[in-house]
Enzyme design. Structure first.
Site, short mmCIF file in Angstrom:
data_model
loop_
_atom_site.label_atom_id
_atom_site.label_comp_id
_atom_site.label_asym_id
_atom_site.label_seq_id
_atom_site.Cartn_x
_atom_site.Cartn_y
_atom_site.Cartn_z
N ASP A 82 0.85 -1.19 0.00
CA ASP A 82 0.00 0.00 0.00
C ASP A 82 0.90 1.25 0.00
O ASP A 82 1.85 1.33 0.79
CB ASP A 82 -0.86 -0.05 1.28
CG ASP A 82 -1.98 0.97 1.29
OD1 ASP A 82 -2.34 1.46 0.21
OD2 ASP A 82 -2.50 1.25 2.40
N HIS A 83 0.61 2.20 -0.87
CA HIS A 83 1.35 3.48 -0.91
C HIS A 83 2.85 3.31 -0.99
O HIS A 83 3.60 3.93 -0.21
CB HIS A 83 1.02 4.34 0.32
CG HIS A 83 -0.39 4.80 0.37
ND1 HIS A 83 -0.91 5.75 -0.48
CD2 HIS A 83 -1.42 4.42 1.17
CE1 HIS A 83 -2.19 5.93 -0.21
NE2 HIS A 83 -2.52 5.13 0.79
N ASP A 104 2.31 5.07 -5.13
CA ASP A 104 1.44 6.23 -5.04
C ASP A 104 2.16 7.47 -5.56
O ASP A 104 3.00 8.05 -4.89
CB ASP A 104 1.01 6.42 -3.59
CG ASP A 104 0.05 7.60 -3.45
OD1 ASP A 104 -0.24 8.25 -4.47
OD2 ASP A 104 -0.40 7.86 -2.32
#
Ligand code: 13P
Length: 392
Positions: A82-83, A104
């Site tokens: 994530d990210h 991201d």
């Protein structure tokens, strides 16, 4: 081994009108609480590890536990970065066992976001791994009071979303329609007509970041308009913290007493989300419809000329190991010497690939070609190479 292809998993949710939770974990209590919830609810689940949390734990250690737990789970699981902040984070996450990734670049200008996301898609797809891109900007930091990080929320434009998906070939799109990471005072105002317009422009699973703090009706509206993945962390962190505070009232004397009940508190929160988002009870169907995630062992057995010193062979393998390990999609390089006297082959490489797609991308990678052509093949004329795909 219920690790499954995350693309298949999210498309199943997208086509069948429910959403799968991507729950960020920061410790073993989170990992176990989330998985126990998924098993009790018979729900598919995404175990998510956010780079913004890497200061709090050792990513490699927690990934080892996450992969082990996912493989022994009774429900379909995917493991997601994530990210991610840079390409190297993505390569590392794949090496450690993530089978879905996000870099991201949403804070960058549109053209830079496209360029970087495209690079990740190229790299990850060559490893069989789907990619989440983000367009627009969801402000805030996971698990923190959102007011501390006001930033400027930038809404996703539907027309730009269509271009972004076509230009980058992402598999899932995270959109900004009014949520923030962390907890807001009051309920976020969502721009549902905007979500609807985005959904009309792009036919792929949409992702919502900043999943904490919406009303039941808002979650349902998201799912009605193409959202198939909801990222969720702050409420889990709060459930854990509240439990620890409650424990503190009894003045615990030991670390384990302070943490009593944290896992069930996380589990309860996750179960409630799974019921609300409609993923409860979907495990069996997802397992039946989605490809299992299968790793590959690339096995190379070889001999060298009798005149060659063993020390030279070992040195060649010692040099090759880090070089080959750095190639995207390689999870581990084992070099070995046979313990069988008079066996057919004396040495081996056993290279674990994240997925069968890596067979080709590894073969064609310039670092592999250079090493194989100049260092390995010239001394290892007698060799056998086989790729083995993992069975259930
Ligand atoms: P919350 O912390 O608001 O639940 O959001 C989590 C998230 O979006 C992780 O990417």
């Amino acid at each position: 081994m219920p690790l499954v292809d995350m693309r298949d998993m999210l498309f199943h949710a997208y086509r069948n009108g429910y959403a799968i939770g991507a729950f960020d974990l920061v410790s073993l209590d989170f990992l176990e609480g989330i998985l126990q919830a998924a098993e009790r609810q018979q729900s598919p689940v995404i175990l998510s590890l956010a780079e913004s949390h890497f200061d709090h734990y050792n990513f490699a250690y927690l990934m080892a536990a996450t992969v082990a737990a996912a493989r022994s789970a009774q429900v379909p699981v995917a493991i997601h970065l994530d990210h991610g902040t840079e390409i190297e984070s993505v390569v590392r996450a794949i090496r450690l066992g993530c089978n879905g990734v996000m870099l991201d670049a949403s804070h960058l200008p549109y053209e830079d976001n496209v360029r970087l996301t495209r690079e990740v898609v190229h790299l990850a797809h060559a490893c069989g791994i789907p990619v989440e891109g983000e367009l627009g900007y969801v402000a805030g930091v996971e698990g923190e009071d959102a007011q501390k990080h006001p930033g400027n929320l930038i809404y996703t434009s539907p027309e730009e979303a269509r271009r972004f998906v076509a230009e980058t070939q992402v598999d899932f799109l995270a959109v900004s329609i009014g949520t923030v990471h962390g907890r807001l005072k009051g309920t976020p105002q969502l721009d549902i007509p905007r979500l609807q317009a985005i959904h009309q422009q792009v036919d792929l699973p949409l992702v919502i970041h900043g999943g904490t703090g919406l009303t039941d009706a808002q979650y349902r509206q998201l799912i009605d308009h193409g959202v198939a993945k909801i990222n969720y962390y702050t409420a889990l962190s709060e459930a854990a913290a509240n439990q620890i505070q409650e424990n503190g009232r009894h003045q615990p004397r030991s670390y384990t007493d302070w943490l009593q009940g944290v896992r069930p508190a996380i589990q309860r929160e996750v179960e409630a989300r799974m019921q609300l988002w409609g993923s409860s009870g979907k495990a069996e169907e997802v397992l039946a419809r989605c490809k299992r995630w299968r790793e590959v062992e690339h096995v190379v057995e070889f001999n060298v000329d009798a005149s060659m010193e063993e020390a030279q062979v070992l040195e060649m393998m010692r040099r090759g190991r880090p070089l080959l390990e750095a190639i995207p999609g390689v999870r581990r390089v084992f070099t070995g010497k046979s313990l069988t006297p008079g066996g057919r082959f004396r040495y081996c490489w056993i290279i674990r690939f994240a997925h069968s797609e890596v067979i080709a991308s590894y073969r064609d990678h310039p670092d592999h070609q250079q090493f194989a052509d100049t260092e390995f093949r010239p001394i290892a004329g007698d060799r056998l190479t086989i790729d083995f795909e993992e069975l259930d």
